[in-house]
Scaffold this motif. Structure first.
Motif, PDB file in Angstrom:
ATOM      1  N   LYS A   1       1.892  -5.356   2.569  1.00 56.07           N
ATOM      2  CA  LYS A   1       2.336  -5.388   3.959  1.00 56.07           C
ATOM      3  C   LYS A   1       3.610  -6.212   4.063  1.00 56.07           C
ATOM      4  O   LYS A   1       3.693  -7.309   3.497  1.00 56.07           O
ATOM      5  CB  LYS A   1       1.260  -6.002   4.864  1.00 56.07           C
ATOM      6  CG  LYS A   1      -0.003  -5.168   4.987  1.00 56.07           C
ATOM      7  CD  LYS A   1      -0.989  -5.827   5.938  1.00 56.07           C
ATOM      8  CE  LYS A   1      -2.255  -4.992   6.098  1.00 56.07           C
ATOM      9  NZ  LYS A   1      -3.210  -5.646   7.034  1.00 56.07           N
TER      10      LYS A   1
ATOM     11  N   THR B   1       3.834   2.772   8.585  1.00 54.72           N
ATOM     12  CA  THR B   1       3.557   2.857   7.165  1.00 54.72           C
ATOM     13  C   THR B   1       4.844   3.094   6.436  1.00 54.72           C
ATOM     14  O   THR B   1       5.648   3.923   6.816  1.00 54.72           O
ATOM     15  CB  THR B   1       2.592   4.018   6.853  1.00 54.72           C
ATOM     16  OG1 THR B   1       3.008   5.152   7.562  1.00 54.72           O
ATOM     17  CG2 THR B   1       1.183   3.636   7.194  1.00 54.72           C
TER      18      THR B   1
ATOM     19  N   THR C   1       3.892  -1.059  14.143  1.00 53.10           N
ATOM     20  CA  THR C   1       3.459  -1.092  12.766  1.00 53.10           C
ATOM     21  C   THR C   1       3.667   0.295  12.186  1.00 53.10           C
ATOM     22  O   THR C   1       3.224   1.269  12.737  1.00 53.10           O
ATOM     23  CB  THR C   1       1.965  -1.451  12.679  1.00 53.10           C
ATOM     24  OG1 THR C   1       1.811  -2.747  13.230  1.00 53.10           O
ATOM     25  CG2 THR C   1       1.486  -1.442  11.254  1.00 53.10           C
TER      26      THR C   1
ATOM     27  N   GLU D   1       2.901  -1.068   4.088  1.00 55.63           N
ATOM     28  CA  GLU D   1       2.899  -1.044   5.551  1.00 55.63           C
ATOM     29  C   GLU D   1       3.956  -2.011   6.072  1.00 55.63           C
ATOM     30  O   GLU D   1       4.037  -3.156   5.629  1.00 55.63           O
ATOM     31  CB  GLU D   1       1.516  -1.459   6.071  1.00 55.63           C
ATOM     32  CG  GLU D   1       1.400  -1.454   7.589  1.00 55.63           C
ATOM     33  CD  GLU D   1       0.008  -1.882   8.040  1.00 55.63           C
ATOM     34  OE1 GLU D   1      -0.122  -2.317   9.198  1.00 55.63           O
ATOM     35  OE2 GLU D   1      -0.931  -1.786   7.229  1.00 55.63           O
TER      36      GLU D   1
ATOM     37  N   ASP E   1       2.509   3.578  -0.018  1.00 52.77           N
ATOM     38  CA  ASP E   1       1.397   3.158   0.830  1.00 52.77           C
ATOM     39  C   ASP E   1       1.533   1.712   1.296  1.00 52.77           C
ATOM     40  O   ASP E   1       0.560   1.085   1.701  1.00 52.77           O
ATOM     41  CB  ASP E   1       0.054   3.351   0.107  1.00 52.77           C
ATOM     42  CG  ASP E   1      -0.053   2.540  -1.174  1.00 52.77           C
ATOM     43  OD1 ASP E   1       0.958   1.923  -1.569  1.00 52.77           O
ATOM     44  OD2 ASP E   1      -1.136   2.531  -1.778  1.00 52.77           O
TER      45      ASP E   1
END
Length: 350
Positions: free
Chosen positions: A34, A19, A17, A67, A65
């Motif tokens: 996301k 960012t 994962t 993800e 910001d």
């Protein structure tokens, strides 16, 4: 579909994962979104080395910001389904999926759709249940290009004999398109198709084993091998070397470092340089449009899906120096190592 379609983009990704990204280009509803980026296997090195980091980098530029949730299914369709389910459970807003199994991945689309999450098919199409968008290379053009390049070379050199055709995975619809393209090039070429093989999960070892069996059957009656990617091409080349026979012209696709080395050394006749950066960035652009509440428009429609296709470049010993000089995928320094330095010099690779 025989033209290069361009898109403004840049790139991003790593291996779990991550960012994502950025500033002026980001905006609106995309902030904090996301994005799942699910790749199919590690048999081809490109997904870890290029597609993932390039996709991630562009997402980072688009949305500071956001993800990115990255996973590789390692050629296991069930694992990919689990990864997709996990991404949905984590609340992803859009999924980018390069399917292990183009038919089975319909369940991923259906599950995502039930939760209102758009799906972008990447590199390989998803069948049965059309996703929301498809970003890929023109895979049929790839097959036709490598096949025609080989046929032209065999004619120029006065080669005699037949061809072996080593296709990709039977569960990969993109492999099916490459296969169609190859047949377009070779079926009426005058060179007999001696035998054909669909390689499970694109595994080079399976390709090598099959080609070894065909060498036993046909021996020096094999004029060339049309292999659907660099891994299967490398397997074919290994089979001839293990049999102690001269390696006939063998095709490839993906422009991996090992394949570029085989091309400069004369072991592999051609490969395909794909605009992976352009395609990865395009997928990030489309994903960003979805999470921003926009409706991306395709340049064409394929498999009932709005689609953007990009046409790659055939690479042989004649143009590899030029392609490497312009490539943002691999560099001459990566190719011209150790025993390949002299071959690079002979091919004009700086």
């Amino acid at each position: 579909m025989r033209r290069l379609l361009t898109i403004a983009a840049t790139v991003l990704l790593t291996a779990t994962t991550v960012t994502a990204c950025s500033t002026e280009e980001g905006g609106g509803d995309s902030q904090g979104a996301k994005v799942a980026f699910l790749m199919p296997d590690i048999a081809s090195t490109r997904y870890e080395l290029y597609d993932s980091p390039l996709f991630e980098a562009r997402m980072k530029e688009l949305c500071a910001d956001c993800e990115v949730i990255y996973n590789n299914a390692r050629a296991d369709a069930s694992r990919q389904q689990q990864q997709a389910d996990s991404a949905l459970a984590q609340g992803v807003d859009v999924m980018v999926v390069d399917p292990v199994d183009s038919t089975a991945a319909a369940s991923i689309v259906n599950t995502a759709r039930a939760q209102g999450v758009p799906v972008i098919a990447y590199d390989r199409p998803i069948l049965e249940s059309p996703p929301d968008f498809y970003v890929s290379f023109d895979n049929e053009a790839i097959g036709e290009s490598i096949g025609q390049s080989l046929v032209d070379h065999l004619r120029e050199t006065g080669a005699e004999g037949g061809l072996l055709q080593v296709n990709g995975s039977p569960t990969d619809a993109a492999a099916g398109l490459i296969k169609q393209g190859i047949h377009t090039a070779i079926d009426d070429s005058g060179f007999e198709l001696l035998a054909e093989y669909d390689t499970p999960d694109w595994q080079p070892s399976d390709a090598q084993e099959w080609v070894s069996g065909q060498i036993t059957r046909f021996g020096d009656g094999i004029a060339g091998v049309v292999a659907a990617n660099d891994g299967t091409g490398g397997g074919a080349i290994a089979a001839f070397k293990a049999a102690g026979l001269p390696v006939p012209p063998v095709t490839g696709n993906d422009f991996e470092v090992a394949a570029a080395q085989r091309v400069v050394a004369g072991d592999q006749y051609n490969t395909i340089s794909k605009p992976i950066k352009t395609v990865a960035e395009a997928a990030a652009e489309v994903a960003h449009q979805f999470v921003s509440g926009e409706e991306p428009e395709g340049e064409t429609t394929l498999f009932d899906t709005p689609t953007m296709l990009f046409e790659p470049t055939v690479v042989t010993g004649e143009n590899i120096a030029e392609v490497l000089a312009e490539s943002d995928q691999i560099s001459p320094n990566e190719v011209c190592t150790g025993g390949y330095a002299a071959a690079c010099d002979a091919a004009g690779v700086a």
